[in-house]
Design a protein around this motif. Structure first.
Motif, mmCIF file in Angstrom:
data_model
loop_
_atom_site.group_PDB
_atom_site.id
_atom_site.type_symbol
_atom_site.label_atom_id
_atom_site.label_comp_id
_atom_site.label_asym_id
_atom_site.label_seq_id
_atom_site.Cartn_x
_atom_site.Cartn_y
_atom_site.Cartn_z
ATOM 1 N N UNK A 165 0.823 -1.204 0.000
ATOM 2 C CA UNK A 165 0.000 0.000 0.000
ATOM 3 C C UNK A 165 0.860 1.258 0.000
ATOM 4 N N UNK A 166 1.905 1.282 0.833
ATOM 5 C CA UNK A 166 2.792 2.447 0.877
ATOM 6 C C UNK A 166 3.524 2.611 -0.448
ATOM 7 N N UNK A 167 4.042 1.519 -0.982
ATOM 8 C CA UNK A 167 4.809 1.587 -2.222
ATOM 9 C C UNK A 167 3.962 2.088 -3.384
ATOM 10 N N UNK A 168 2.712 1.650 -3.475
ATOM 11 C CA UNK A 168 1.841 2.145 -4.547
ATOM 12 C C UNK A 168 1.613 3.644 -4.397
ATOM 13 N N UNK A 169 1.481 4.112 -3.160
ATOM 14 C CA UNK A 169 1.320 5.544 -2.938
ATOM 15 C C UNK A 169 2.528 6.352 -3.359
ATOM 16 N N UNK A 170 3.692 5.699 -3.417
ATOM 17 C CA UNK A 170 4.929 6.362 -3.841
ATOM 18 C C UNK A 170 5.204 6.186 -5.337
ATOM 19 N N UNK A 171 4.287 5.555 -6.043
ATOM 20 C CA UNK A 171 4.446 5.388 -7.480
ATOM 21 C C UNK A 171 5.270 4.189 -7.898
#
Length: 402
Positions: free
Chosen positions: A159-165
């Motif tokens: 989830x965090x990684x997707x938020x960072x692109x």
């Protein structure tokens, strides 16, 4: 009892030391930790630290002066290597031997690893502050992250990684992510959330190993020949309790330090936190809980029992376990012991609002609840039913309105 040794300087170990001082204990407390840091908070490692919303300096569980005020014999950056029950001493890697009258084992757990992980740039596990800082530096837009294991740690990082692109692929050996822990329906609910945020999810696959070239990760090899290209790989396939230093000590070991309902493994020896597998009489089963709340609660219970002047005044540690997981803008919360359930029933579900509540049955009892998007009072009411041993039919027929 003049000397108490606590091996493990994370949340459970610190909570034990604080509870001892609050209880009026004035003897020597030796706190041993294999990391060089003062005790720090681990849950943010897979959330706010990776996202960059918190700095590592903000993870400290207590201010330095508050730690010093406890008057501890603090041994940081040194591992425990052995235990002599007869001599009542703990051996340390620096050659020291710590004497004790009472011992608390709080050495936690470490991530499992896969072949090809060692000394390869871009291969990660996530347990320590250094792990989180190293992974954070690699989570850049457009990079490819493969997460092996779709449990809660893997899901939070995704989830965090997707938020960072970051482009994210999650690999899971089971047909449904997290099904063993929370059931098929809840696993599918969470899987849909990740798919909706662009995570590539592959289930029922087996990983053969991590591939690398010139010391840098290039991908993940699957059984059958498929290769998933990657710039980074996070291995999140569960944990192993840190009990190697106890081998040969005579203490019972089986998926952790085996403890009774009082969290005792032997006279004067207790387990706290991720490393302890204790019998919880509320659920009638052994459990090893890797959640921060449990470590703090167990520490307080252990101190009561450790300082009890007579064995017959000790009290069993019988909590309703609690955990939470932040994924995207959704907070998933659970009370009870969900593993090994016989049935999971959807009590409420609204996919458009990412809101759901599932109740879990073992035998004829309500043993757990998992929810997202419901009011705290609703969850607390369900928790009370679990704590009281409420019969399943009674609990679900009078279902609490969310």
């Amino acid at each position: 009892m003049n000397r108490i040794a606590i091996v493990g300087a994370s949340a459970g170990g610190l909570a034990t030391a604080e509870a001892l001082r609050r209880s009026g204990y004035e003897g020597t407390i030796t706190l041993v930790g294999d990391e060089p840091h003062l005790p720090y908070d681990r849950p943010p490692l897979s959330k706010r630290i990776l996202a960059g919303t918190d700095e590592p300096s903000g993870l400290a569980l207590r201010r330095t002066e508050d730690i010093h005020a406890l008057g501890l014999d603090l041994r940081l950056g040194v591992r425990a290597t052995g235990l002599d029950l007869a001599a009542r001493t703990v051996a340390l890697a620096d050659g020291a031997h710590v004497p004790y009258d009472g011992l608390v084992v709080a050495t936690g757990a470490r991530p499992r690893r896969l072949p090809g992980c060692d000394n390869v740039t871009g291969s990660h596990t996530l347990r320590t502050l250094e792990d989180a800082v190293a992974l954070k530096a690699r989570l850049l837009p457009g990079r490819r992250l493969v997460i092996v294991g779709a449990g809660f740690v893997g899901a939070e990082v995704a989830a965090v990684a997707r938020g960072l692109g970051v482009e994210v692929t999650m690999l899971e050996s089971a047909p449904v992510p997290m099904a063993r822990a929370i059931g098929d329906h809840a696993g599918r609910l969470l899987a849909r959330v990740h798919l909706g945020h662009g995570v590539r999810l592959r289930t029922a696959v087996t990983v053969d190993g991590i591939l690398s070239t010139d010391g840098h990760v290039t991908g993940v090899a699957l059984t059958g020949g498929d290769v998933i290209p990657a710039d980074d790989v996070l291995v999140a396939v569960g944990s192993l309790p840190n009990t190697e230093w106890l081998h040969g000590s005579g203490l019972p070991l089986d998926d952790g330090l085996v403890c009774d309902e009082f969290s005792a493994a032997a006279p004067g020896v207790y387990g706290v936190g991720d490393v302890a597998s204790w019998h919880n009489p509320l659920f009638g089963t052994a459990m090893r809980i890797e959640h921060r709340t449990n470590a703090a609660e167990q520490a307080m219970a252990v101190v009561r029992n450790l300082l009890a002047p007579e064995r017959n005044v000790r009290r069993p540690f019988a909590p309703v376990p609690y955990f939470w997981s932040d994924q995207y803008d959704m907070k998933v919360q659970a009370y009870g012991f969900l593993r090994g359930h016989d049935e999971a029933v959807v009590m409420e579900e609204d996919a458009s609002r990412q809101r759901f509540l599932l109740a879990y049955r073992r035998g004829d009892r309500l043993v757990g609840v998992l929810a997202a998007g419901v009011p705290p009072r609703t969850l607390h009411a369900w928790r009370a039913l679990i704590a009281s041993g409420s019969p399943w039919t009674e609990a679900t027929n009078g279902a609490i309105a969310a």
